[in-house]
Design a protein around this motif. Structure first.
Motif, short mmCIF file in Angstrom:
data_model
loop_
_atom_site.label_atom_id
_atom_site.label_comp_id
_atom_site.label_asym_id
_atom_site.label_seq_id
_atom_site.Cartn_x
_atom_site.Cartn_y
_atom_site.Cartn_z
N GLY A 1 0.78 -1.23 0.00
CA GLY A 1 0.00 0.00 0.00
C GLY A 1 0.81 1.28 0.00
N ASN A 2 2.07 1.22 -0.43
CA ASN A 2 2.91 2.41 -0.36
C ASN A 2 2.54 3.47 -1.39
OD1 ASN A 2 4.42 1.37 1.77
ND2 ASN A 2 5.91 0.39 0.42
N ALA A 3 2.02 3.05 -2.53
CA ALA A 3 1.57 4.05 -3.51
C ALA A 3 0.39 4.84 -2.96
CB ALA A 3 1.21 3.39 -4.83
N SER A 4 -0.47 4.16 -2.19
CA SER A 4 -1.62 4.83 -1.57
C SER A 4 -1.16 5.86 -0.56
CB SER A 4 -2.53 3.80 -0.89
OG SER A 4 -2.92 2.79 -1.78
N SER A 5 -0.29 5.44 0.35
CA SER A 5 0.17 6.38 1.38
C SER A 5 0.99 7.51 0.77
CB SER A 5 0.98 5.64 2.46
OG SER A 5 2.12 5.02 1.91
N GLY A 6 1.65 7.22 -0.35
CA GLY A 6 2.47 8.24 -1.01
C GLY A 6 1.69 9.35 -1.66
N VAL A 7 0.37 9.17 -1.82
CA VAL A 7 -0.48 10.25 -2.34
C VAL A 7 -1.55 10.65 -1.32
CG1 VAL A 7 -0.08 9.77 -4.78
CG2 VAL A 7 -1.94 8.59 -3.60
N GLY A 8 -1.30 10.30 -0.05
CA GLY A 8 -2.16 10.82 1.01
C GLY A 8 -3.16 9.85 1.62
N TYR A 9 -3.02 8.54 1.32
CA TYR A 9 -3.97 7.56 1.85
C TYR A 9 -3.25 6.43 2.59
CZ TYR A 9 -7.61 9.97 -0.72
OH TYR A 9 -8.48 10.93 -1.18
N PRO A 10 -2.80 6.70 3.82
CA PRO A 10 -2.25 5.62 4.64
C PRO A 10 -3.35 4.62 5.01
CG PRO A 10 -2.54 7.60 5.96
CD PRO A 10 -2.83 7.98 4.54
N HIS A 11 -2.96 3.48 5.52
CA HIS A 11 -3.93 2.40 5.77
C HIS A 11 -5.12 2.84 6.61
CE1 HIS A 11 -0.90 -1.09 4.87
NE2 HIS A 11 -1.06 -0.27 3.87
N ASP A 12 -4.88 3.69 7.61
CA ASP A 12 -5.97 4.06 8.51
C ASP A 12 -6.98 5.01 7.88
OD1 ASP A 12 -4.39 6.32 8.46
OD2 ASP A 12 -4.09 6.43 10.62
N LYS A 13 -6.67 5.50 6.66
CA LYS A 13 -7.62 6.38 5.96
C LYS A 13 -8.36 5.64 4.84
CE LYS A 13 -6.79 10.59 4.85
NZ LYS A 13 -6.19 11.82 4.27
N ILE A 14 -8.09 4.35 4.68
CA ILE A 14 -8.69 3.60 3.57
C ILE A 14 -9.87 2.78 4.08
CG2 ILE A 14 -8.29 1.82 1.83
CD1 ILE A 14 -5.32 2.66 1.84
N GLU A 15 -11.03 3.07 3.53
CA GLU A 15 -12.24 2.31 3.89
C GLU A 15 -12.51 1.20 2.88
OE1 GLU A 15 -15.40 5.10 4.27
OE2 GLU A 15 -14.50 6.15 5.98
N LEU A 16 -12.34 1.50 1.61
CA LEU A 16 -12.51 0.52 0.55
C LEU A 16 -11.23 0.48 -0.28
CD1 LEU A 16 -16.11 1.41 -0.69
CD2 LEU A 16 -15.45 -0.57 0.69
N SER A 17 -10.86 -0.70 -0.75
CA SER A 17 -9.61 -0.84 -1.48
C SER A 17 -9.81 -1.65 -2.75
CB SER A 17 -8.56 -1.51 -0.60
OG SER A 17 -8.88 -2.89 -0.42
N ILE A 18 -8.75 -1.79 -3.52
CA ILE A 18 -8.80 -2.57 -4.75
C ILE A 18 -9.18 -4.02 -4.45
CG2 ILE A 18 -6.32 -3.07 -4.68
CD1 ILE A 18 -8.50 -2.55 -7.84
N TYR A 19 -8.85 -4.51 -3.28
CA TYR A 19 -9.24 -5.87 -2.88
C TYR A 19 -10.75 -6.03 -2.93
CZ TYR A 19 -10.20 -9.78 0.32
OH TYR A 19 -10.69 -10.94 0.88
N ASP A 20 -11.48 -5.06 -2.38
CA ASP A 20 -12.94 -5.13 -2.39
C ASP A 20 -13.49 -5.12 -3.81
OD1 ASP A 20 -13.29 -4.86 0.55
OD2 ASP A 20 -12.40 -2.90 0.19
N ALA A 21 -12.81 -4.38 -4.69
CA ALA A 21 -13.30 -4.24 -6.07
C ALA A 21 -13.05 -5.50 -6.90
CB ALA A 21 -12.66 -3.04 -6.73
N ILE A 22 -11.86 -6.08 -6.79
CA ILE A 22 -11.59 -7.23 -7.66
C ILE A 22 -12.38 -8.46 -7.23
CG2 ILE A 22 -9.32 -6.43 -8.39
CD1 ILE A 22 -8.10 -8.52 -6.54
#
Length: 267
Positions: free
Chosen positions: A43-64
């Motif tokens: 998840g480093n690309a997410s945190s690198g644009v402002g979305y660390p793990h604790d700010k993520i409610e839904l992720s690509i996992y849920d979508a695929i």
């Protein structure tokens, strides 16, 4: 035409995620609509644009896995034309859950298909392995960018990756091609670095990007602030190298139409 680019290298520590983040941000800064797809369980690309793990409610996992659509997962960033599909460590489970599932290599492609046309570029950050997640990314993409360090062992890893890309092209995705190889953490003062670059140019020719990304402290600091380098320090060497890389990518992929505009009421 939307271009889908996987940033891939099975070797860790080569600046893959740094390249995905900053290339996506740099292309977006040119006015193109870009979707950064984090497909690495770290998840480093997410945190690198402002979305660390604790700010993520839904992720690509849920979508695929079909629990939500990718459109439900897409989030904005500080750059108005850059959006992100975040990832969490839940994605590790997807690799296990998809084993034995029919057409398991196409789950990411199927998930991205409904939203792809709304963007000029989709840039997928792959995990540092050649497993099922990376296979999904290569099947979904039409191009691959390979970040690598100018070191001897990197040449062996590049050979393994190109063989994998050829196999994916032959078996699943005839449109897949290597868009280019970019040297990261490059020090042109070292004779070994220049020798390795010459060796790769001998094999890949003009697919090697002219822009080299140097070792750069500001580039390394930016992710801890949840920002691409161009929002952290516009004038640092890391930012200017990724802007140059973005311009080369735009030239190579021949998107000559006007950048896409968001649909009325869209993200």
């Amino acid at each position: 035409m939307t271009r889908i680019i996987a940033v891939a290298n099975q070797k860790g520590g080569v600046g893959k995620t740094t390249t995905a983040i900053n290339l996506a941000a740099s292309v977006a800064s040119r006015g193109y609509r870009v979707l950064l797809v984090d497909f690495d369980p770290q998840g480093n690309a997410s945190s690198g644009v402002g979305y660390p793990h604790d700010k993520i409610e839904l992720s690509i996992y849920d979508a695929i896995l079909g629990e939500v659509t990718v459109e439900d997962v897409i989030r904005p960033t500080e750059i108005t034309t850059l959006f992100v599909v975040p990832a969490t460590t839940d994605l590790v489970g997807a690799e296990i859950e998809l084993i034995g599932v029919e057409r398991r290599e196409r789950y990411l492609a199927n998930a991205l298909a409904p939203v792809a046309a709304a963007y000029d570029y989709l840039i997928i950050d792959c995990p540092p392995s050649l497993g099922l997640l990376t296979l999904n990314a290569l099947v979904a993409a039409d191009g691959v960018i390979v970040p690598m360090q100018a070191e001897y062992f990197a040449l062996e890893g590049l050979s393994a990756l190109t063989k994998t890309i050829d196999k994916v092209k032959n078996a699943y995705n005839p449109h897949l091609e290597i868009v280019g190889v970019v040297f990261t953490m490059f020090d042109g003062r070292l004779s070994l670095a220049n020798q390795v670059r010459l060796e790769v140019e001998r094999f890949f020719g003009d697919k090697v990007f002219e822009a080299n990304v140097p070792r750069n402290v500001r580039l390394s600091e930016a992710p801890s602030h949840g920002k691409p380098a161009l929002l952290y320090d516009l004038r640092c060497a890391g930012t200017t190298s990724y802007l140059a890389l973005a311009d080369e990518l735009l030239d190579r992929t021949l998107i000559i139409h006007a950048p896409k505009q968001p649909a009325a009421g869209g993200s």
